[in-house]
Write a protein that holds these residues in place. Structure first.
Motif, PDB file in Angstrom:
ATOM      1  N   GLY A 147     -66.107  -5.374  -3.401  1.00  0.00           N
ATOM      2  CA  GLY A 147     -65.906  -5.397  -1.903  1.00  0.00           C
ATOM      3  C   GLY A 147     -66.585  -6.816  -1.334  1.00  0.00           C
ATOM      4  N   VAL A 148     -67.625  -7.226  -1.825  1.00  0.00           N
ATOM      5  CA  VAL A 148     -68.145  -8.398  -1.265  1.00  0.00           C
ATOM      6  C   VAL A 148     -67.310  -9.755  -1.932  1.00  0.00           C
ATOM      7  CG1 VAL A 148     -70.167 -10.000  -1.712  1.00  0.00           C
ATOM      8  CG2 VAL A 148     -70.702  -7.513  -1.071  1.00  0.00           C
ATOM      9  N   PHE A 181     -55.674  -4.437   0.907  1.00  0.00           N
ATOM     10  CA  PHE A 181     -55.175  -2.974   0.528  1.00  0.00           C
ATOM     11  C   PHE A 181     -55.443  -2.487  -0.750  1.00  0.00           C
ATOM     12  CE2 PHE A 181     -51.667  -4.255   3.568  1.00  0.00           C
ATOM     13  CZ  PHE A 181     -52.075  -3.493   4.428  1.00  0.00           C
ATOM     14  N   ALA A 182     -55.924  -3.285  -1.766  1.00  0.00           N
ATOM     15  CA  ALA A 182     -56.575  -2.769  -3.086  1.00  0.00           C
ATOM     16  C   ALA A 182     -57.968  -2.223  -2.826  1.00  0.00           C
ATOM     17  CB  ALA A 182     -56.715  -3.824  -3.874  1.00  0.00           C
ATOM     18  N   MET A 183     -58.597  -2.961  -2.177  1.00  0.00           N
ATOM     19  CA  MET A 183     -59.827  -2.170  -1.629  1.00  0.00           C
ATOM     20  C   MET A 183     -59.828  -0.986  -0.751  1.00  0.00           C
ATOM     21  SD  MET A 183     -62.240  -3.879  -3.282  1.00  0.00           S
ATOM     22  CE  MET A 183     -63.560  -2.866  -2.617  1.00  0.00           C
ATOM     23  N   SER A 184     -58.728  -0.967  -0.034  1.00  0.00           N
ATOM     24  CA  SER A 184     -58.485   0.248   0.989  1.00  0.00           C
ATOM     25  C   SER A 184     -58.358   1.223  -0.077  1.00  0.00           C
ATOM     26  CB  SER A 184     -57.397  -0.078   1.729  1.00  0.00           C
ATOM     27  OG  SER A 184     -56.972   0.982   2.693  1.00  0.00           O
ATOM     28  N   ALA A 185     -57.311   1.039  -1.112  1.00  0.00           N
ATOM     29  CA  ALA A 185     -57.277   2.462  -1.919  1.00  0.00           C
ATOM     30  C   ALA A 185     -58.498   2.894  -2.607  1.00  0.00           C
ATOM     31  CB  ALA A 185     -56.192   1.667  -3.077  1.00  0.00           C
ATOM     32  N   VAL A 186     -59.373   1.849  -3.126  1.00  0.00           N
ATOM     33  CA  VAL A 186     -60.400   2.216  -3.769  1.00  0.00           C
ATOM     34  C   VAL A 186     -61.362   2.977  -2.810  1.00  0.00           C
ATOM     35  CG1 VAL A 186     -62.841   1.353  -4.588  1.00  0.00           C
ATOM     36  CG2 VAL A 186     -60.520   0.383  -5.393  1.00  0.00           C
ATOM     37  N   LEU A 187     -61.440   2.687  -1.630  1.00  0.00           N
ATOM     38  CA  LEU A 187     -62.662   3.418  -0.531  1.00  0.00           C
ATOM     39  C   LEU A 187     -61.732   4.483   0.034  1.00  0.00           C
ATOM     40  CD1 LEU A 187     -63.488   0.266   1.597  1.00  0.00           C
ATOM     41  CD2 LEU A 187     -64.993   1.670  -0.174  1.00  0.00           C
ATOM     42  N   LEU A 188     -60.385   4.571  -0.284  1.00  0.00           N
ATOM     43  CA  LEU A 188     -59.680   5.931   0.119  1.00  0.00           C
ATOM     44  C   LEU A 188     -60.115   7.057  -0.756  1.00  0.00           C
ATOM     45  CD1 LEU A 188     -57.706   7.386   1.717  1.00  0.00           C
ATOM     46  CD2 LEU A 188     -55.953   6.573   0.649  1.00  0.00           C
ATOM     47  N   LYS A 189     -60.122   6.683  -1.886  1.00  0.00           N
ATOM     48  CA  LYS A 189     -60.512   7.661  -3.246  1.00  0.00           C
ATOM     49  C   LYS A 189     -61.922   7.974  -3.134  1.00  0.00           C
ATOM     50  CE  LYS A 189     -60.894   8.051  -8.216  1.00  0.00           C
ATOM     51  NZ  LYS A 189     -60.074   9.185  -8.365  1.00  0.00           N
ATOM     52  N   LEU A 190     -62.630   7.253  -2.696  1.00  0.00           N
ATOM     53  CA  LEU A 190     -64.052   7.717  -2.451  1.00  0.00           C
ATOM     54  C   LEU A 190     -64.029   8.586  -1.080  1.00  0.00           C
ATOM     55  CD1 LEU A 190     -66.356   4.472  -3.117  1.00  0.00           C
ATOM     56  CD2 LEU A 190     -65.905   6.409  -4.562  1.00  0.00           C
ATOM     57  N   THR A 191     -63.570   8.142  -0.191  1.00  0.00           N
ATOM     58  CA  THR A 191     -63.828   9.010   0.961  1.00  0.00           C
ATOM     59  C   THR A 191     -63.004  10.286   0.703  1.00  0.00           C
ATOM     60  OG1 THR A 191     -63.313   6.912   2.330  1.00  0.00           O
ATOM     61  CG2 THR A 191     -62.831   9.257   3.464  1.00  0.00           C
ATOM     62  N   GLY A 211     -65.840   1.269   5.810  1.00  0.00           N
ATOM     63  CA  GLY A 211     -65.338   0.264   5.137  1.00  0.00           C
ATOM     64  C   GLY A 211     -63.695   0.734   4.863  1.00  0.00           C
ATOM     65  N   LEU A 212     -63.400   1.829   4.611  1.00  0.00           N
ATOM     66  CA  LEU A 212     -61.959   2.261   4.786  1.00  0.00           C
ATOM     67  C   LEU A 212     -61.075   1.789   5.605  1.00  0.00           C
ATOM     68  CD1 LEU A 212     -59.410   3.269   3.087  1.00  0.00           C
ATOM     69  CD2 LEU A 212     -60.285   5.747   4.020  1.00  0.00           C
ATOM     70  N   ALA A 213     -61.760   2.132   6.944  1.00  0.00           N
ATOM     71  CA  ALA A 213     -61.017   1.545   8.182  1.00  0.00           C
ATOM     72  C   ALA A 213     -60.937   0.118   8.336  1.00  0.00           C
ATOM     73  CB  ALA A 213     -61.767   2.200   9.346  1.00  0.00           C
ATOM     74  N   ALA A 215     -61.235  -2.169   5.879  1.00  0.00           N
ATOM     75  CA  ALA A 215     -60.338  -2.853   4.870  1.00  0.00           C
ATOM     76  C   ALA A 215     -58.529  -2.800   5.109  1.00  0.00           C
ATOM     77  CB  ALA A 215     -60.482  -2.191   3.413  1.00  0.00           C
ATOM     78  N   THR A 216     -58.652  -1.425   5.734  1.00  0.00           N
ATOM     79  CA  THR A 216     -57.133  -1.108   6.092  1.00  0.00           C
ATOM     80  C   THR A 216     -56.337  -1.788   7.324  1.00  0.00           C
ATOM     81  OG1 THR A 216     -57.236   1.222   5.381  1.00  0.00           O
ATOM     82  CG2 THR A 216     -55.328   0.729   6.846  1.00  0.00           C
ATOM     83  N   LEU A 217     -57.352  -1.767   8.410  1.00  0.00           N
ATOM     84  CA  LEU A 217     -57.064  -2.692   9.515  1.00  0.00           C
ATOM     85  C   LEU A 217     -57.140  -4.150   9.232  1.00  0.00           C
ATOM     86  CD1 LEU A 217     -56.502  -2.831  12.586  1.00  0.00           C
ATOM     87  CD2 LEU A 217     -59.132  -3.045  12.989  1.00  0.00           C
ATOM     88  N   SER A 218     -57.889  -4.777   8.190  1.00  0.00           N
ATOM     89  CA  SER A 218     -57.825  -6.157   7.912  1.00  0.00           C
ATOM     90  C   SER A 218     -56.434  -6.531   7.315  1.00  0.00           C
ATOM     91  CB  SER A 218     -58.986  -6.611   7.008  1.00  0.00           C
ATOM     92  OG  SER A 218     -60.190  -6.359   7.862  1.00  0.00           O
TER      93      SER A 218
END
Length: 304
Positions: A147-148, A181-191, A211-213, A215-218
């Motif tokens: 993510g960083v 969106f790639a990071m959003s998918a990673v965080l969606l899996k964790l969520t 973080g999911l919110a 990444a998705t909004l960005s």
């Protein structure tokens, strides 16, 4: 694996259907607005928003979009990010018949060849043993590092994009959107895993959901920037290719998924990626799947 693939393809279909419904709902709402008489174009946004929430086809698209998000979450719970995200490029395949139905035009040769390339690439990706890692245990430290790194790369891309000519700017911003969106998918899996294993209360106190919110909004903001800056086709193609590639790499590294190691599997991944990328570029340049006014009755073919 079958469940993850089925839900991933369902999510792609629902995303395509949602985009189609919302596009046409927005067109209907915009046509019902009174003529714009000077001033800032932003002045019509509140009125348009009120019309949209009373437009049935747009609301149907919103519900369909939400259903697609749930299906994607289910797919990511059942399988790995590296498996599910590449499947979402089939959204363009599903957009093809939907656009054909709305516009009453038959796709041209480019669209058919591009669709065949995407289909072939996805088939190879799923058929070659070990090409698509099925699952792996999440390593939160690695996900934070990813993510960083994504934030740094996105920031650099946006700084470089400023002041560039429209096509270059749209392409660079679309890459940034794809990374988000790639990071959003990673965080969606964790969520999703948090919700199933720890419950709502624990999920609400975990940084992953926030973080999911973010990444998705960005990603949503950046993709709108890319779409309005330069070539729509270039932005769509760049974002659609960046998302699965970044998701695959992060999914393998951050989830301890077993990457392909044999020559055959590596060749399969490379071949699938090349076919999918070529198909995405071709379809994104086809007017049949890009926002257009409906063709008049009697128009029968897209000559791209």
């Amino acid at each position: 694996m079958l469940l993850a693939v089925s839900l991933g393809l369902l999510a792609a279909f629902l995303n395509a259907a949602a985009a189609s419904l919302q596009q046409h709902g927005t067109q209907l709402a915009h046509q019902s607005l009174p003529p714009h008489r000077g001033g800032s174009p932003l002045a019509i946004v509140p009125t348009l928003a009120r019309r949209l929430v009373h437009t049935r086809i747009w609301l149907a698209g919103w519900v369909t979009d939400l259903s697609g998000f749930v299906a994607q979450a289910g797919a990511l719970t059942a399988g790995s990010v590296a498996l599910v995200q590449p499947l979402l490029v089939t959204e363009l395949l599903f957009a093809l018949p939907l656009a054909t139905a709305w516009s009453r035009r038959m796709p041209g040769r480019r669209a058919w060849v591009s669709a065949a390339a995407i289909s072939g690439g996805v088939a190879i990706f799923l058929a070659v043993p070990d090409a698509a890692p099925v699952d792996g245990a999440a390593n939160r430290e690695r996900i934070i590092v990813a993510g960083v790194l994504a934030i740094i790369v996105v920031g650099v891309l946006l700084l470089v994009a400023l002041g560039r000519r429209p096509l270059v700017q749209a392409t660079l911003v679309a890459v940034a959107a794809g990374l988000c969106f790639a990071m959003s998918a990673v965080l969606l899996k964790l969520t999703s895993e948090d919700l199933l294993e720890r419950g709502i209360a624990a999920t609400a106190t975990d940084w992953v959901g926030y973080g999911l919110a973010a990444a998705t909004l960005s990603g949503l903001l950046l993709v709108q920037w890319a779409f309005t800056t330069g070539s729509l086709a270039a932005a769509v193609a760049t974002m659609t290719i960046t998302n699965p590639i970044a998701s695959y790499l992060v999914g393998v590294w951050a989830f301890h998924a077993e990457p392909p190691t044999t020559a055959g599997a590596l060749a399969g991944v490379a071949g699938a990626g090349a076919l999918i990328s070529a198909g995405v570029v071709g379809l994104s340049h086809s007017s049949i799947v890009r926002p257009t006014q409906d063709a008049p009755a009697g128009a029968t073919r897209d000559h791209d």
